[in-house]
Design a protein around this motif. Structure first.
Motif, mmCIF file in Angstrom:
data_model
loop_
_atom_site.group_PDB
_atom_site.id
_atom_site.type_symbol
_atom_site.label_atom_id
_atom_site.label_comp_id
_atom_site.label_asym_id
_atom_site.label_seq_id
_atom_site.Cartn_x
_atom_site.Cartn_y
_atom_site.Cartn_z
ATOM 1 N N ALA A 274 27.233 7.982 11.875
ATOM 2 C CA ALA A 274 25.988 8.334 12.585
ATOM 3 C C ALA A 274 26.145 8.239 14.093
ATOM 4 O O ALA A 274 25.291 8.736 14.826
ATOM 5 C CB ALA A 274 24.864 7.398 12.125
ATOM 6 N N VAL A 275 27.196 7.572 14.595
ATOM 7 C CA VAL A 275 27.240 7.331 16.038
ATOM 8 C C VAL A 275 28.335 8.116 16.763
ATOM 9 O O VAL A 275 28.360 8.140 17.993
ATOM 10 C CB VAL A 275 27.398 5.821 16.375
ATOM 11 C CG1 VAL A 275 26.195 5.039 15.912
ATOM 12 C CG2 VAL A 275 28.661 5.232 15.817
ATOM 13 N N ARG A 276 29.199 8.749 16.006
ATOM 14 C CA ARG A 276 30.301 9.495 16.635
ATOM 15 C C ARG A 276 29.742 10.487 17.663
ATOM 16 O O ARG A 276 28.805 11.227 17.363
ATOM 17 C CB ARG A 276 31.066 10.256 15.550
ATOM 18 C CG ARG A 276 32.420 10.701 15.977
ATOM 19 C CD ARG A 276 33.033 11.604 14.929
ATOM 20 N NE ARG A 276 34.347 11.985 15.358
ATOM 21 C CZ ARG A 276 35.463 11.460 14.878
ATOM 22 N NH1 ARG A 276 35.434 10.575 13.922
ATOM 23 N NH2 ARG A 276 36.629 11.842 15.355
ATOM 24 N N GLY A 277 30.292 10.453 18.844
ATOM 25 C CA GLY A 277 29.861 11.393 19.891
ATOM 26 C C GLY A 277 28.644 10.904 20.664
ATOM 27 O O GLY A 277 28.234 11.533 21.635
ATOM 28 N N LYS A 278 28.059 9.785 20.246
ATOM 29 C CA LYS A 278 26.840 9.311 20.915
ATOM 30 C C LYS A 278 27.178 8.269 21.982
ATOM 31 O O LYS A 278 28.175 7.555 21.885
ATOM 32 C CB LYS A 278 25.897 8.673 19.895
ATOM 33 C CG LYS A 278 25.488 9.625 18.782
ATOM 34 C CD LYS A 278 23.984 9.628 18.615
ATOM 35 C CE LYS A 278 23.520 10.796 17.769
ATOM 36 N NZ LYS A 278 23.269 10.433 16.397
ATOM 37 N N SER A 279 26.311 8.158 22.959
ATOM 38 C CA SER A 279 26.443 7.098 23.967
ATOM 39 C C SER A 279 25.999 5.807 23.335
ATOM 40 O O SER A 279 24.924 5.743 22.729
ATOM 41 C CB SER A 279 25.527 7.376 25.148
ATOM 42 O OG SER A 279 25.989 8.488 25.824
ATOM 43 N N VAL A 280 26.845 4.787 23.432
ATOM 44 C CA VAL A 280 26.516 3.523 22.770
ATOM 45 C C VAL A 280 26.660 2.348 23.723
ATOM 46 O O VAL A 280 27.331 2.439 24.757
ATOM 47 C CB VAL A 280 27.417 3.272 21.533
ATOM 48 C CG1 VAL A 280 27.151 4.284 20.437
ATOM 49 C CG2 VAL A 280 28.895 3.261 21.912
ATOM 50 N N GLN A 281 26.027 1.271 23.299
ATOM 51 C CA GLN A 281 26.112 0.005 24.030
ATOM 52 C C GLN A 281 26.510 -1.027 22.984
ATOM 53 O O GLN A 281 25.800 -1.211 22.004
ATOM 54 C CB GLN A 281 24.702 -0.266 24.571
ATOM 55 C CG GLN A 281 24.504 -1.582 25.193
ATOM 56 C CD GLN A 281 23.042 -1.691 25.657
ATOM 57 O OE1 GLN A 281 22.444 -0.729 26.141
ATOM 58 N NE2 GLN A 281 22.468 -2.846 25.469
ATOM 59 N N VAL A 282 27.678 -1.639 23.154
ATOM 60 C CA VAL A 282 28.166 -2.586 22.144
ATOM 61 C C VAL A 282 28.227 -3.977 22.754
ATOM 62 O O VAL A 282 28.869 -4.173 23.804
ATOM 63 C CB VAL A 282 29.571 -2.191 21.624
ATOM 64 C CG1 VAL A 282 29.989 -3.094 20.470
ATOM 65 C CG2 VAL A 282 29.620 -0.742 21.194
ATOM 66 N N GLN A 283 27.559 -4.903 22.135
ATOM 67 C CA GLN A 283 27.601 -6.298 22.597
ATOM 68 C C GLN A 283 28.539 -7.052 21.667
ATOM 69 O O GLN A 283 28.287 -7.149 20.466
ATOM 70 C CB GLN A 283 26.192 -6.892 22.517
ATOM 71 C CG GLN A 283 26.072 -8.331 22.965
ATOM 72 C CD GLN A 283 25.939 -8.448 24.478
ATOM 73 O OE1 GLN A 283 25.132 -7.768 25.083
ATOM 74 N NE2 GLN A 283 26.750 -9.310 25.075
ATOM 75 N N SER A 284 29.651 -7.559 22.212
ATOM 76 C CA SER A 284 30.606 -8.274 21.390
ATOM 77 C C SER A 284 30.881 -9.600 22.100
ATOM 78 O O SER A 284 31.532 -9.625 23.134
ATOM 79 C CB SER A 284 31.874 -7.422 21.269
ATOM 80 O OG SER A 284 32.867 -8.130 20.595
ATOM 81 N N GLY A 285 30.359 -10.696 21.558
ATOM 82 C CA GLY A 285 30.416 -11.987 22.260
ATOM 83 C C GLY A 285 29.668 -11.835 23.574
ATOM 84 O O GLY A 285 28.568 -11.282 23.611
#
Ligand code: BTN
Length: 323
Positions: A274-285
């Protein structure tokens, strides 16, 4: 919350069809007084079951309940897995983790209701009585923890495939790493937990929740867009059929995963991504990564294209938002 005793279970079975039953009919069936029936009926409300009582007619459930039929479910699973069914439990993942391991073959834990259902990142998983599917599979995986990359993605693929077997096939997508969605609304989730030694045999516990038919009231604490199968399907199949369909897909997938890892499911995942090609924000730690999702690697990592190059993000305690 109290436990559901045998008499409570019998009462629910008698009222499951949503029709009125008089206090004396119920009392006779259970071998208790009408006053005792009244008390038991009140207790059912603790499990989220709304009851109506009308003078001259008796009692009925505000909504019929669709109970899992454990005998029929075990018959479908056959010797592929051993079923542990409970009316109420705190969490099927906790139950699966609690047993002495390692196990020799898949064990499946199914319940009607969880009083402490667990979601990812320490969240609660709303688990009202007989509304949704709640189950966990405990499964032995050789090769240690390193063999487990991408498992939650492969589980998502198997559940999505099962939901596409319904009529009409549902347009399910997967939001890395573990959400099942329909038109951007969450319909289910996967929570993987591990039991075992770092380098020896690992038993994996795969917890799956799929929203079946939930009222707005039951879902009032869900803080994101959600949907359920009943809202998406003209004819909602019985929960036992749904459970059989999803579990069958998973039990078919697991030996393949054990042998080949996520790489065998990577192309399938891409189709549901569902997210391929989309602008994302990933919070990791304490790290925040902003960029564009560009697919997943053979070990299940999400690739995010950023101005500083492509970053690889692994599942676990991460949160991903589409911007
Ligand atoms: C998520 O946060 O999206 C994961 C939800 C997983 C819920 C399921 S319901 C059955 C199993 N038992 C639990 O306590 N949690 C999982």
């Amino acid at each position: 919350m109290s436990v559901l005793k045998e008499a409570d279970q019998q009462l629910i079975r008698l009222l499951a069809d949503g029709q009125f039953r008089s206090g004396s009919e119920l009392g006779e069936a259970l071998g208790i007084s009408r006053a005792a029936i009244w008390k038991r009926v009140q207790r059912l409300e603790e499990f989220g079951l709304a009851l109506e009582s009308v003078k001259g007619k008796g009692y009925r459930l505000a909504q019929p309940v669709d109970l899992i039929d454990p005998l029929s479910l075990q018959a479908t699973l056959g010797d592929r897995a051993q079923l542990h069914y409970q009316w109420v439990t705190d969490s099927t993942n906790a139950d699966a983790l609690a047993i002495e391991g390692p196990v020799s073959g898949p064990l499946v834990f199914v319940t009607e209701c969880q009083t402490a259902g667990r979601g990812r990142r320490g969240r609660q998983w709303q688990s009202p009585f007989a509304a949704n599917l709640y189950f966990s599979i405990r499964f032995p995986v050789s090769g240690g923890f390193a063999a487990l990359g991408g498992l939650s993605l492969a589980v998502g693929v198997a559940v999505a495939q099962a939901l596409q077997e319904l009529d009409p096939p549902l347009p399910v997508t997967l939001k890395w790493p573990n959400d099942l969605q329909i038109n951007g609304a969450k319909v289910g989730g996967v929570l993987i937990e591990l039991a075992g030694e770092m380098d020896g045999q690992v038993d994996v516990v795969i917890g799956v929740g799929v929203n079946g038919r939930m009222t707005g009231h039951q879902a009032r604490d869900i803080d994101q867009a959600w949907t359920d199968l009943a809202s998406e399907l003209a004819n909602m199949p019985p929960r036992t059929t749904l459970a059989a369909c999803v579990l069958s897909r998973l039990l078919e997938m697991l030996p393949h995963f054990s042998q080949h890892g996520f790489v065998a499911f990577q192309n399938d995942f891409d189709r549901y991504d569902a997210v391929r090609g989309k602008s994302v924000q990933v919070q990791s730690g304490d790290q925040m990564i902003l960029g564009r999702a560009v697919g997943v690697l053979a070990d299940g990592a999400l690739r995010v294209e950023t101005p500083d190059g492509v970053r690889e993000v692994y599942g676990g305690e991460v949160s991903l938002r589409v911007r």
